[in-house]
Design an enzyme around this catalytic site. Structure first.
Site, mmCIF file in Angstrom:
data_model
loop_
_atom_site.group_PDB
_atom_site.id
_atom_site.type_symbol
_atom_site.label_atom_id
_atom_site.label_comp_id
_atom_site.label_asym_id
_atom_site.label_seq_id
_atom_site.Cartn_x
_atom_site.Cartn_y
_atom_site.Cartn_z
ATOM 1 N N LYS A 57 81.720 -7.945 -89.077
ATOM 2 C CA LYS A 57 81.746 -7.148 -90.159
ATOM 3 C C LYS A 57 81.944 -8.007 -91.502
ATOM 4 C CE LYS A 57 83.844 -3.100 -87.697
ATOM 5 N NZ LYS A 57 82.577 -2.893 -86.935
ATOM 6 N N CYS A 58 81.691 -9.291 -91.347
ATOM 7 C CA CYS A 58 81.612 -10.210 -92.521
ATOM 8 C C CYS A 58 80.393 -10.007 -93.406
ATOM 9 C CB CYS A 58 81.810 -11.534 -92.244
ATOM 10 S SG CYS A 58 81.930 -12.684 -93.290
ATOM 11 N N GLY A 59 80.852 -10.180 -94.848
ATOM 12 C CA GLY A 59 79.594 -10.330 -95.805
ATOM 13 C C GLY A 59 78.601 -11.429 -95.315
ATOM 14 N N THR A 81 77.650 -12.227 -92.180
ATOM 15 C CA THR A 81 77.296 -11.978 -90.869
ATOM 16 C C THR A 81 75.833 -11.964 -90.613
ATOM 17 O OG1 THR A 81 79.549 -10.763 -90.440
ATOM 18 C CG2 THR A 81 77.430 -10.656 -88.765
#
Length: 173
Positions: free
Chosen positions: A44-46, A48
């Site tokens: 869920k990371c920017g 990813t």
């Protein structure tokens, strides 16, 4: 008096056994003779989407030439990998189509950091000393299992393609 630790201290990533996402032991010596990129990942990371996309490109291009990517899910950065192993695998394989091995969720910082990460950080400290700064910190390991480079989370995987090529072309000693 000689330090008894020094003889047993890990010499390469091949001295470690980790768990894969299904909970089975995997000795990293299985990757002996390969160039390996080790990455701590999050769903869920920017970063990813772009990282998985580019890691897939590199993997497709070099997996048959002796290159491997080892991904270690970690939830230590803003809780961006909250899922259990099944959920993580689902996301990685379905949404991001990753074919490279995904391992058991681990910690990369602090007292409970996975031993292989303690080793990686001891070999290549980052800007914050040893600590891993964020998701998608990347460690490049040569065919002898030695850490040769560490890249920031924001370094795009395709930017390190040249380094990968150089290591793949290097003769094993």
């Amino acid at each position: 008096m000689a330090d008894s630790q020094s003889d047993n201290s890990p010499k390469s990533i091949y001295d470690f056994t980790v768990k894969n996402i299904r909970g089975n032991d995997v000795s990293l010596s299985e990757y002996s003779g390969k160039v390996v990129l080790i990455v701590n990942v999050a769903s869920k990371c920017g970063l990813t989407q772009s990282n998985y996309k580019e890691l897939n490109v590199l993997y497709e291009k070099y997996k048959n030439k002796g290159f491997e990517i080892l991904a270690f899910p970690c939830n230590q950065f803003a809780g961006q990998e909250p899922g259990n192993n099944e959920e993580i695998q689902e996301v990685v394989c379905t949404r991001f189509k990753a074919e490279f091995p995904i391992f058991d969720k681990i910690e990369v910082n602090g007292k409970d950091a996975a031993p292989v990460y303690k080793f990686l950080k001891s070999q290549k400290g980052g800007f914050l000393g040893d600590g891993i700064k964020w998701n998608f910190t990347k460690f490049l390991v040569n065919k002898e299992g030695k850490v040769v480079e560490r890249y920031a989370p924001t370094t795009s995987p395709l930017k390190i393609e040249k380094d990968i090529q150089n290591l793949l072309e290097a003769e094993s000693s």
